[in-house]
Structures are given as C-alpha cells and as structure tokens.
Design a protein around this motif. Structure first.
Motif, short mmCIF file in Angstrom:
data_model
loop_
_atom_site.label_atom_id
_atom_site.label_comp_id
_atom_site.label_asym_id
_atom_site.label_seq_id
_atom_site.Cartn_x
_atom_site.Cartn_y
_atom_site.Cartn_z
N VAL A 1 133.51 34.20 -24.67
CA VAL A 1 133.97 34.61 -25.99
C VAL A 1 135.48 34.71 -25.94
O VAL A 1 136.10 34.63 -24.87
CB VAL A 1 133.35 35.97 -26.41
N ASP A 2 136.10 34.88 -27.11
CA ASP A 2 137.55 35.04 -27.16
C ASP A 2 137.90 36.41 -27.73
O ASP A 2 137.02 37.23 -28.00
CB ASP A 2 138.20 33.93 -27.99
N ALA A 3 139.20 36.65 -27.94
CA ALA A 3 139.65 37.96 -28.40
C ALA A 3 139.16 38.28 -29.80
O ALA A 3 139.20 39.45 -30.22
CB ALA A 3 141.18 38.03 -28.35
N ALA A 4 138.70 37.29 -30.57
CA ALA A 4 138.19 37.55 -31.91
C ALA A 4 136.93 38.40 -31.89
O ALA A 4 136.54 38.96 -32.92
CB ALA A 4 137.93 36.23 -32.63
N ALA A 5 136.27 38.51 -30.72
CA ALA A 5 135.06 39.32 -30.63
C ALA A 5 135.36 40.81 -30.69
O ALA A 5 134.46 41.61 -30.97
CB ALA A 5 134.32 39.00 -29.32
N ILE A 6 136.62 41.21 -30.45
CA ILE A 6 136.99 42.62 -30.51
C ILE A 6 136.82 43.10 -31.95
O ILE A 6 137.32 42.49 -32.89
CB ILE A 6 138.43 42.83 -30.02
N GLY A 7 136.12 44.21 -32.10
CA GLY A 7 135.84 44.75 -33.43
C GLY A 7 134.46 44.39 -33.94
O GLY A 7 133.98 44.99 -34.91
N GLN A 8 133.79 43.42 -33.30
CA GLN A 8 132.45 43.04 -33.71
C GLN A 8 131.41 43.82 -32.91
O GLN A 8 131.69 44.39 -31.86
CB GLN A 8 132.23 41.54 -33.49
N THR A 9 130.18 43.82 -33.41
CA THR A 9 129.08 44.39 -32.65
C THR A 9 128.68 43.42 -31.54
O THR A 9 129.01 42.23 -31.57
CB THR A 9 127.88 44.66 -33.56
N LEU A 10 127.97 43.94 -30.55
CA LEU A 10 127.53 43.09 -29.44
C LEU A 10 126.59 41.99 -29.93
O LEU A 10 126.69 40.83 -29.50
CB LEU A 10 126.84 43.94 -28.38
N ASP A 11 125.68 42.33 -30.85
CA ASP A 11 124.76 41.33 -31.36
C ASP A 11 125.51 40.24 -32.11
O ASP A 11 125.15 39.06 -32.03
CB ASP A 11 123.71 41.98 -32.27
N GLY A 12 126.56 40.64 -32.86
CA GLY A 12 127.32 39.65 -33.60
C GLY A 12 128.18 38.77 -32.72
O GLY A 12 128.35 37.59 -32.99
N ALA A 13 128.73 39.35 -31.64
CA ALA A 13 129.64 38.59 -30.78
C ALA A 13 128.90 37.76 -29.74
O ALA A 13 129.30 36.64 -29.44
CB ALA A 13 130.61 39.55 -30.08
N LEU A 14 127.82 38.31 -29.16
CA LEU A 14 127.12 37.64 -28.06
C LEU A 14 125.78 37.05 -28.46
O LEU A 14 125.27 36.18 -27.76
CB LEU A 14 126.91 38.61 -26.89
N GLY A 15 125.21 37.54 -29.56
CA GLY A 15 123.88 37.10 -29.93
C GLY A 15 122.82 37.88 -29.16
O GLY A 15 123.11 38.58 -28.18
N PRO A 16 121.57 37.79 -29.59
CA PRO A 16 120.50 38.52 -28.89
C PRO A 16 120.26 37.96 -27.50
O PRO A 16 120.49 36.79 -27.23
CB PRO A 16 119.29 38.31 -29.81
N GLY A 17 119.79 38.82 -26.61
CA GLY A 17 119.50 38.41 -25.24
C GLY A 17 119.62 39.57 -24.28
O GLY A 17 120.00 40.69 -24.67
N ARG A 18 119.32 39.31 -23.04
CA ARG A 18 119.35 40.38 -22.04
C ARG A 18 120.77 40.88 -21.80
O ARG A 18 120.99 42.08 -21.62
CB ARG A 18 118.74 39.88 -20.72
N THR A 19 121.75 39.98 -21.82
CA THR A 19 123.13 40.42 -21.61
C THR A 19 123.54 41.43 -22.67
O THR A 19 124.14 42.47 -22.37
CB THR A 19 124.09 39.21 -21.64
N THR A 20 123.20 41.16 -23.93
CA THR A 20 123.51 42.09 -25.02
C THR A 20 122.76 43.40 -24.83
O THR A 20 123.33 44.48 -25.02
CB THR A 20 123.13 41.46 -26.37
N ASP A 21 121.50 43.34 -24.44
CA ASP A 21 120.71 44.56 -24.24
C ASP A 21 121.28 45.41 -23.11
O ASP A 21 121.33 46.64 -23.20
CB ASP A 21 119.25 44.20 -23.94
#
Length: 547
Positions: free
Chosen positions: A259-279
């Motif tokens: 991911v890039d710096a644009a993920a800052i401020g987003q939720t984990l589900d929004g930035a990474l998508g569903p999956g074990r890493t997010t969980d």
C-alpha cells in the motif's frame, strides 16, 4: 590563599517546561485581551459621552428658542443685567443644570450670560452659522472655559431670525462621568483576567500531564527521532486509532502490505481488503507471532494495544526464512534418502559381490538390470507425461524420497502436461507443497501407503490433483487448512507450520484459479487446484523441445 566562587549568570527568557510556557502565554493573552477590550470600550465611551453632552446642550437651546416671549423681549429691551431676557435665561440655566445660557442678537451682542459683566458685549465664538439658521453642536473653549455647546437660531413669531441661543455644558462634568466609570470597567476587566488565568492554569496542568512535563524542544526532538526510527527500521509498523483507522505507516509497512501513504486515515478493511492480515492487524485474531500471507510474502505480526484505545502492530518479513526452512526440510529429506540409498547400495554391492564369488554370472547380470531398470522406468514414466523439466525433476526427486519413506508415489494415467507453462516456478511451489503434505499424511498409513499425482491440461487451464491414503481432512476443517498459521503438525525446528497450503491457495487465486480439498475415494485427502490461465497459446518449436 583565596578561592574564587564561580558566579551563575542570570538567564532570561521563557521557561523550558511546557506547563510554564503555556501558562505564561495564556495569561499574557488573557491580559492583552482584557486591556484591548477595555481600551476598545473606553474609546467609544468618551465619544458617546461627548455626543450626549452636545445633544443635551442643543436640546436646551432649542427649548429656549421655542419660547416666543424671549424673542419679543430681545427686540423690545436692552441688554441689561436685570432685563427680562437675562431673567428668563437664568431661570432656564438653573432648571436644566447647564453651565450657561447665552441669548444674543443678530450682531452677536449678549443679552444674557452667567457672568453679568459679559452682558452687552460681543460673544467670543463665531455665531454666524447659528444666525444663518443652522444648528451647531461642538466642544469648544469660551469665556467660561471648555464646554459642550449647542447653538440654534432665535426666531420671532413671524419666523424671522432675530438672534441666537447658545447653551453650554461644562466639559469637566462629562470627563468626570468618564473617569467615574473607569474603576468599574477595570473591575470587570480584572475579573475577566482572573477567570482567564484560572482557565489557563487548568489547561496548562492538563497539557503538562499529557506531555509528561517535557519541554517543547524535547517533544520536537522526540518527534524527529521517532520519524527517523520508524522509517529507518527494517520492520513494518502500523499504528491504529481507537476507531480502527490507520494513523501511521512506516516505509517498510507500506512495502510489505503493498500500500502507499494514501492508506493513512482509512480503515483496515478499506485499505487492505478482507483477509487474515486485516483480521490480525485489527485484533480479531489474537496471539503472538501470528503468521499471515500478503501477496507472495509471509509475514509475522504482533499487535500491542495502546492507552488511548488504539494499537500498534509490527510486521516482519519471513518469506526468505520460510523458503530457507523449506529448502532445509527438503535437504534433510534428500540427505536421509541418500543415506538410505547408500545403505541400500552397500547391500546391493554385497549381494552382487556374493553372486560373482559364487560364479553366478547370469544371476548377477539379471540383478544389476533389475536394480538399474527400476529407477530408469520411474524417471522415464514421469518425463514422458510431464514435459516441463522443472516439474519433472521435482517429481523424480519426490519419488525417490517417497520410496525411502515407504510411500508409493504414482503418476496417474490421465497425466499429460505440455511444456508451455506461463509460471512454471509457481506450479512447482504448488505441486511441491501438496506432495510434501500428502507424503507426510500417507507415511503412517501402513503397507499400502500411496500418493497419486494427476496433472493435465484442459485448453489453457491446468488441473492438478493430489490424493493420498492418509487420515484425510475433516469436513469442518476443509477451509481452515488454507488459513495461514493453521496446521495439525508439530512445528519444525526452524519456525512455524501453516504456510504451505495458504501459499498454494494464494498462488492459485493470484492466477484467477481455485484450490480446495475433499475426501479421496481411497479414504485420505483429495486436493484439487485449477489454474485457468496456466498455458500460453504458442506451441514450442522442435528446436525448443530438443533444448
């Protein structure tokens, strides 16, 4: 002998602690606001009092000029101290509290005045505007000093201007009212300053607790050091706020999570998508050193909650370590196989030596042919059906390991794999992981332990099936086996298990395919992987096939 005592220099300037600096600045601001508000209030107040005094003088003058008898007396009498005009003016002056009421004719000669000696003399200020019919309001200096003054024309019954009326209110009385109001204003300003100082103290104490009584320079240095440390370390760091939004991502975390710096401020589900890493990052999966797979990377994640309700997670890249670990496992397996082959080779050489010593030459030749032919037949069967050299070499090696472990590795009759794979290394990883798991499962299943591998092409798709005679996978665990970190085996010496099947599914999904497991007809597990775009459309030339 005299000794000199070093003297300390008096250091002037702001205190270093945040508490003292914030308190001092806020008190200074409150004091400045109080002084400014007082000044802004006093400045128009003085003008308002002046205006009120002039309007009052003008009103008294207008009231005086509205009496027709005064105009008639002005025309019929002389300017004397006992004349009717003087008497009327004094009566109005005493009733209104004015400093003076001056009535004059058109030549500016006074018919009335507080100072009787001025009666009959010309006024000291210019009466032309009032005699011209205009109303005049001013603050000026006259014979009685500085005063607020109002002048109006004096008209007779026919409306003709016969003179003017000038009324003055002592200016000192206006200033006295202003000065009298100042103490009250300062009292209010002092009260506001006290309330502001108390609020500043409470705010400063809160800031002191939150900043742990550090100086601004210390906080600035800590922030600079934190930025350098976070972006310099080779571990990924992800900080979350209490709502689960990303508030910090260092450079390594951006690389590992893709991911890039644009993920800052987003939720984990929004930035990474569903999956074990997010969980794992969100805390929905608990534990230490949790394994996750992100893309083609194997990550070890730890999560620590913070006092404000958020959390900080660290990420370590174990991809190379996992690869080395698997290579180590394969090497150990090959070493064990070579050791067993060496032992078997010694037995065969002893047998051959015995046959030769017994001059049983025909039996010796037949024994050598059987031993050499068995390995040659296995290798030829694999290479005839699987034309990709990497996969063929892999399965030949696995067949040797399987034989030494007492497991029969068979290539199914419907296997036919051409040499035009898009990603042969990816398929090698998939086949290697599935065969290793199948060998581990079938190794303890008794005399008829067997693993069957099927590889065939269906258009551009590749279908892989690996069956074993092991205990199988229970129906309620057939999805769990593909989750990172889940395993029924004991962890090896180099790390943790639960990565191989997760990589198999991740590699299959990356190519748009699927990976699943079901029950095998032989009673064990049946793993099926479908890769829809595994082959290229081009067919290799004969020269390429020779190479």
């Amino acid at each position: 002998m005299s000794t000199s005592v070093p003297t300390r220099r008096l250091r002037l300037g702001l205190p270093r602690r945040v508490f003292a600096q914030v308190l001092l600045m806020q008190v200074a601001i409150a004091a400045g606001v109080a002084v400014l508000a007082t000044g802004l209030f006093l400045a128009p107040l003085s003008d308002q009092l002046d205006d009120q005094a002039m309007r009052r003088a003008l009103a008294i003058a207008q009231t005086t000029a509205a009496q027709p008898q005064i105009a008639a007396d002005l025309r019929s009498s002389r300017p004397t101290t006992r004349g009717p005009v003087q008497a009327a003016a004094e009566r109005i002056r005493r009733a209104s509290g004015a400093e003076y009421v001056v009535i004059m004719n058109k030549d500016g000669v006074r018919w009335s005045h507080t100072d009787r000696g001025q009666i009959g003399k010309v006024v000291s200020t210019d009466p032309r505007r009032a005699l011209a019919g205009r109303k005049v309001m001013e603050i000026d200096d006259g014979t009685l000093g500085r005063s607020a003054r109002g002048k109006v024309p004096l008209k007779d019954a026919d409306g003709a201007i016969v003179g003017a009326v000038s009324v003055g209110i002592e200016y000192d009385s206006v200033r006295a009212r202003l000065v009298h109001a100042i103490p009250g204003l300062f009292a209010y300003a002092g009260g506001a300053l006290a309330v502001g100082a108390l609020a500043a103290y409470l705010i400063s104490r809160r800031v002191q607790r939150q900043t742990r009584d550090l100086a601004f320079s210390d906080i600035s240095a800590l922030l600079a050091e934190r930025e350098a440390m976070l972006h310099g370390i080779r571990e990924g760091v992800v900080a979350l706020d209490r709502t689960g939004r990303i508030r910090l991502l260092n450079d390594e975390a951006q690389r590992l999570l893709a991911v890039d710096a644009a993920a800052i401020g987003q939720t984990l589900d929004g930035a990474l998508g569903p999956g074990r890493t997010t969980d794992v990052l969100a805390g929905r999966v608990t534990g230490t050193d949790l394994l996750t797979v992100r893309g083609h990377r194997v990550l070890v994640t730890n999560r620590m909650p913070t006092d404000d309700g958020g959390a900080v997670a660290t990420l370590r890249d174990r991809t190379e370590l996992e690869q080395l670990g698997r290579e180590l496992d394969s090497t150990r397996g090959l070493i064990d196989a070579l050791r067993a082959q060496d032992h078997e080779h010694a037995n065969r050489m002893h047998t051959l030596l015995g046959l030769l010593e017994l001059e049983m030459y025909e039996e010796a030749a037949e024994f050598v042919g059987e031993v050499a032919g068995a390995h040659r037949v296995t290798a030829e069967q694999i290479t005839e059906k699987i034309q990709d050299p990497l996969l063929a070499a892999l399965l030949v090696g696995k067949a040797t390991v399987a034989a030494e472990r007492g497991v029969a590795l068979e290539i199914s009759r419907d296997t036919e794999l051409p040499d035009r794979l898009v990603d042969p290394r990816g398929l090698v990883t998939i086949v290697g992981n599935l065969v290793d798991n199948a060998l581990d499962a079938a190794a303890g299943s008794g005399r008829h332990a067997r693993v069957e591998v099927s590889l065939r092409a269906e258009g551009r798709a590749a279908v892989l099936r690996v069956r074993d005679t092991g205990p199988g996978v229970p129906a309620d665990h057939r999805e769990s086996v593909f989750v990172e970190g889940w395993s029924t085996k004991e962890p090896p010496a180099h790390g943790k298990r639960g990565i191989g099947l997760a990589l198999v599914r991740r590699l299959a999904e990356r190519q748009g395919g699927t990976a699943e497991v079901k029950a095998s007809p032989t009673g064990g597990a049946d793993f099926v992987v479908v890769l829809p775009e595994a082959f290229t459309d081009t067919v290799p030339s004969p020269a390429q096939e020779v190479r």
